[in-house]
Design a protein around this motif. Structure first.
Motif, mmCIF file in Angstrom:
data_model
loop_
_atom_site.group_PDB
_atom_site.id
_atom_site.type_symbol
_atom_site.label_atom_id
_atom_site.label_comp_id
_atom_site.label_asym_id
_atom_site.label_seq_id
_atom_site.Cartn_x
_atom_site.Cartn_y
_atom_site.Cartn_z
ATOM 1 N N ILE A 292 0.834 -1.205 0.000
ATOM 2 C CA ILE A 292 0.000 0.000 0.000
ATOM 3 C C ILE A 292 0.867 1.253 0.000
ATOM 4 O O ILE A 292 0.541 2.263 -0.640
ATOM 5 C CB ILE A 292 -0.954 -0.001 1.212
ATOM 6 N N MET A 293 1.990 1.217 0.717
ATOM 7 C CA MET A 293 2.871 2.384 0.749
ATOM 8 C C MET A 293 3.494 2.642 -0.626
ATOM 9 O O MET A 293 3.656 3.800 -1.038
ATOM 10 C CB MET A 293 3.971 2.189 1.799
ATOM 11 N N TYR A 294 3.819 1.563 -1.355
ATOM 12 C CA TYR A 294 4.322 1.728 -2.731
ATOM 13 C C TYR A 294 3.253 2.380 -3.611
ATOM 14 O O TYR A 294 3.540 3.268 -4.417
ATOM 15 C CB TYR A 294 4.729 0.377 -3.317
ATOM 16 N N VAL A 295 2.009 1.926 -3.446
ATOM 17 C CA VAL A 295 0.894 2.504 -4.216
ATOM 18 C C VAL A 295 0.736 3.983 -3.870
ATOM 19 O O VAL A 295 0.542 4.832 -4.755
ATOM 20 C CB VAL A 295 -0.415 1.740 -3.940
ATOM 21 N N THR A 296 0.848 4.300 -2.591
ATOM 22 C CA THR A 296 0.706 5.685 -2.140
ATOM 23 C C THR A 296 1.802 6.571 -2.731
ATOM 24 O O THR A 296 1.542 7.699 -3.169
ATOM 25 C CB THR A 296 0.767 5.745 -0.597
ATOM 26 N N VAL A 297 3.027 6.071 -2.726
ATOM 27 C CA VAL A 297 4.144 6.840 -3.296
ATOM 28 C C VAL A 297 3.902 7.113 -4.783
ATOM 29 O O VAL A 297 4.121 8.233 -5.279
ATOM 30 C CB VAL A 297 5.478 6.081 -3.085
ATOM 31 N N THR A 298 3.442 6.091 -5.499
ATOM 32 C CA THR A 298 3.176 6.247 -6.936
ATOM 33 C C THR A 298 2.085 7.286 -7.176
ATOM 34 O O THR A 298 2.202 8.123 -8.091
ATOM 35 C CB THR A 298 2.753 4.893 -7.537
ATOM 36 N N GLU A 299 1.030 7.245 -6.384
ATOM 37 C CA GLU A 299 -0.087 8.170 -6.549
ATOM 38 C C GLU A 299 0.310 9.622 -6.225
ATOM 39 O O GLU A 299 -0.249 10.564 -6.785
ATOM 40 C CB GLU A 299 -1.244 7.765 -5.632
ATOM 41 N N ARG A 300 1.275 9.792 -5.330
ATOM 42 C CA ARG A 300 1.604 11.135 -4.845
ATOM 43 C C ARG A 300 2.955 11.633 -5.376
ATOM 44 O O ARG A 300 3.589 12.493 -4.768
ATOM 45 C CB ARG A 300 1.592 11.120 -3.306
ATOM 46 N N LYS A 301 3.365 11.093 -6.520
ATOM 47 C CA LYS A 301 4.646 11.527 -7.090
ATOM 48 C C LYS A 301 4.655 13.029 -7.378
ATOM 49 O O LYS A 301 5.650 13.724 -7.119
ATOM 50 C CB LYS A 301 4.930 10.753 -8.378
ATOM 51 N N ARG A 302 3.561 13.531 -7.936
ATOM 52 C CA ARG A 302 3.512 14.964 -8.275
ATOM 53 C C ARG A 302 3.625 15.819 -7.012
ATOM 54 O O ARG A 302 4.350 16.817 -6.986
ATOM 55 C CB ARG A 302 2.212 15.280 -9.022
ATOM 56 N N ILE A 306 6.628 18.545 -6.230
ATOM 57 C CA ILE A 306 6.387 19.959 -5.914
ATOM 58 C C ILE A 306 7.028 20.314 -4.568
ATOM 59 O O ILE A 306 7.670 21.370 -4.428
ATOM 60 C CB ILE A 306 4.873 20.248 -5.899
ATOM 61 N N ARG A 307 6.855 19.457 -3.576
ATOM 62 C CA ARG A 307 7.417 19.747 -2.260
ATOM 63 C C ARG A 307 8.947 19.782 -2.299
ATOM 64 O O ARG A 307 9.574 20.616 -1.655
ATOM 65 C CB ARG A 307 6.950 18.687 -1.241
ATOM 66 N N ARG A 308 9.544 18.895 -3.091
ATOM 67 C CA ARG A 308 11.000 18.905 -3.228
ATOM 68 C C ARG A 308 11.466 20.163 -3.965
ATOM 69 O O ARG A 308 12.507 20.751 -3.640
ATOM 70 C CB ARG A 308 11.465 17.654 -4.007
ATOM 71 N N ALA A 309 10.650 20.608 -4.949
ATOM 72 C CA ALA A 309 11.025 21.780 -5.749
ATOM 73 C C ALA A 309 11.002 23.064 -4.928
ATOM 74 O O ALA A 309 11.774 24.004 -5.200
ATOM 75 C CB ALA A 309 10.086 21.913 -6.955
ATOM 76 N N ARG A 313 13.354 18.781 2.129
ATOM 77 C CA ARG A 313 14.520 17.914 2.084
ATOM 78 C C ARG A 313 14.112 16.440 1.973
ATOM 79 O O ARG A 313 12.979 16.071 2.297
ATOM 80 C CB ARG A 313 15.369 18.127 3.335
ATOM 81 N N GLN A 314 15.062 15.637 1.512
ATOM 82 C CA GLN A 314 14.779 14.208 1.380
ATOM 83 C C GLN A 314 14.380 13.586 2.727
ATOM 84 O O GLN A 314 13.499 12.732 2.785
ATOM 85 C CB GLN A 314 16.016 13.480 0.833
ATOM 86 N N ARG A 315 15.039 14.035 3.781
ATOM 87 C CA ARG A 315 14.757 13.480 5.105
ATOM 88 C C ARG A 315 13.306 13.727 5.515
ATOM 89 O O ARG A 315 12.657 12.873 6.113
ATOM 90 C CB ARG A 315 15.703 14.118 6.134
ATOM 91 N N ALA A 385 11.685 9.489 -1.036
ATOM 92 C CA ALA A 385 12.662 10.534 -0.730
ATOM 93 C C ALA A 385 13.678 10.725 -1.854
ATOM 94 O O ALA A 385 14.203 11.832 -2.049
ATOM 95 C CB ALA A 385 13.373 10.193 0.579
ATOM 96 N N LYS A 386 13.948 9.654 -2.609
ATOM 97 C CA LYS A 386 14.980 9.710 -3.643
ATOM 98 C C LYS A 386 14.426 10.070 -5.025
ATOM 99 O O LYS A 386 15.176 10.083 -6.007
ATOM 100 C CB LYS A 386 15.703 8.360 -3.722
ATOM 101 N N LEU A 387 13.122 10.354 -5.135
ATOM 102 C CA LEU A 387 12.543 10.722 -6.437
ATOM 103 C C LEU A 387 13.157 12.025 -6.960
ATOM 104 O O LEU A 387 13.369 12.970 -6.192
ATOM 105 C CB LEU A 387 11.024 10.867 -6.302
ATOM 106 N N ASP A 388 13.408 12.049 -8.261
ATOM 107 C CA ASP A 388 13.894 13.278 -8.893
ATOM 108 C C ASP A 388 12.739 14.275 -8.975
ATOM 109 O O ASP A 388 11.666 13.942 -9.516
ATOM 110 C CB ASP A 388 14.418 12.975 -10.283
#
Length: 395
Positions: A292-302, A306-309, A313-315, A385-388
């Motif tokens: 489920i966490m993998y699914v959540t990460v995929t759904e919230r990539k955008r 934006i938050r990284r931009a 921070r990655q942490r 955390a490591k997503l570009d």
């Protein structure tokens, strides 16, 4: 981002997918509740054994004789006699000495043949004392008779085999250990798993009389609370060796408390093994959390991009997703503990003892559920955390 903000954000995200969150929790709830139920039953059984044996193992040792010739007849060797009992009673620190039945974990018992005319059956014979609560179905208890009377309370199976109807047993005489005993009562039928089920009872005084008529196989030595049992044993051993210099063999100490500890070890081992097998469902639940966490990460990539931009921070991203996994398993763990305690209480209505949830089991179950969240949530959280940031935004 502060810790409180991370927790608040994690709760908000989980709340936006209630059904998914609840379904993810189910695996953890089932796993934790199963483990807690097993641990509670095991702990309750251990406490029941300790409660049953504490009165009979306190300040008591059993001394038996092992001949050098393993095929020797103890009745002919006579390693103990009534004079030994009187001499040992005079030793410092000794409170009382009695001939003993065979014992296991402090629960004295002996298999004896009980007969009524041409009918005969084997029964587990135990001695009655005031601390035992007998469930009388027919007849009366020992309190109605003098302690030195040859009377017996039969278990239901024995009474049925000898008389057909247990009610017919009352007032009849049965033969036991070469003597005649009047049946004064019969017990209700007990569950096969009940401690003490299937036992027939005679008075302690009648048992001592029977033992006097038979050769003494071992002695129960009761010592004062402040006495050292090792010193007591050495004194008793010296006295017995002096009284029986011609007897070839050795007097051996058996501490009933050691057998009780062995009982505890067995119960703990069985409980841990069953709990470990049951905990496999926790692994399955953990895989569900990771999925489920993998699914959540995929759904919230955008959102992550934006938050990284804008400077996250990655942490911060790592902790946010890790906290979501921990919150899911932590809440599921608490619900599982409550369910497990409830299941144990329900099981207690069918068992001869009360399941008990120990503080250690509660703490262990809570820590386990949090650990499952960390182990199975860390990989998806690291991936997030490591997503570009650019690739995540245009995903």
């Amino acid at each position: 981002m502060s810790l409180s903000s991370l927790i608040k954000t994690s709760l908000t995200n989980l709340n936006s997918h209630k059904l998914r969150t609840i379904l993810t929790m189910l695996g953890i709830i089932i796993g934790i509740s199963s483990v807690v139920t097993i641990l509670s039953i095991g702990h309750g059984l251990k406490l029941e054994v300790l409660k049953t044996t504490e009165g009979t193992t306190a300040n008591k040792i059993n001394i038996y004789f092992t001949p050098d010739n393993t095929f020797a007849d103890l009745d002919l060797l006579e390693p103990f006699n009534n004079s030994d009992i009187n001499n040992i009673k005079k030793l410092d620190g000794v409170q009382n000495v009695e001939p003993s039945n065979e014992s296991f974990g402090g629960l004295s018992f002996a298999m004896e043949s009980i007969s009524y005319f041409d009918k005969n059956t084997m029964s587990i014979l135990d001695t009655f004392d005031k601390d035992k609560q007998l469930s009388i179905e027919n007849g009366v208890n020992f309190s109605e008779y003098e302690p030195n009377k040859n009377v017996i309370v039969l278990d239901k199976r024995t009474a049925t085999e000898l008389f057909g109807n247990p009610k017919e047993a009352i007032g009849r005489g049965v033969q036991l250990g070469g003597g005649n005993f009047e049946v004064i009562g019969t017990l209700v039928e007990q569950d096969a798993f009940s401690i003490g089920s299937g036992y027939s009872y005679i008075s302690k005084e009648a048992q001592v009389t029977m033992m006097k008529e038979q050769s003494i196989q071992s002695l129960d030595v009761f010592f004062l609370p402040d006495a050292d049992k090792e010193i007591i044993f050495e004194d008793v051993k010296r006295e017995l060796n002096n009284s029986h210099p011609e007897t070839q063999g050795e007097y051996v100490l058996q501490d009933p408390a050691d057998i009780t500890k062995a009982f505890e070890k067995i119960i703990n081992g069985l409980t841990s093994f069953i709990a470990a097998v049951t905990a496999i469902s926790l692994f399955v639940g953990g895989i569900g959390v990771m999925n489920i966490m993998y699914v959540t990460v995929t759904e919230r990539k955008r959102e992550i991009g934006i938050r990284r931009a804008i400077g996250a921070r990655q942490r911060t991203i790592l902790f946010q997703f890790l906290f979501e996994a921990i919150i899911v398993t932590g809440i599921a763990g608490l619900i599982g503990i409550l369910c497990g305690y409830g299941f144990a209480k329900i099981a207690g209505t069918l068992l001869p003892f009360t399941p008990v949830l120990s503080v250690g089991s509660f703490a262990g179950a809570t820590l386990t559920s949090i650990t499952v969240g960390i182990i199975f949530g860390i990989v998806p959280a690291m991936k997030a955390a490591k997503l570009d940031p650019i690739e995540a935004i245009y995903h």
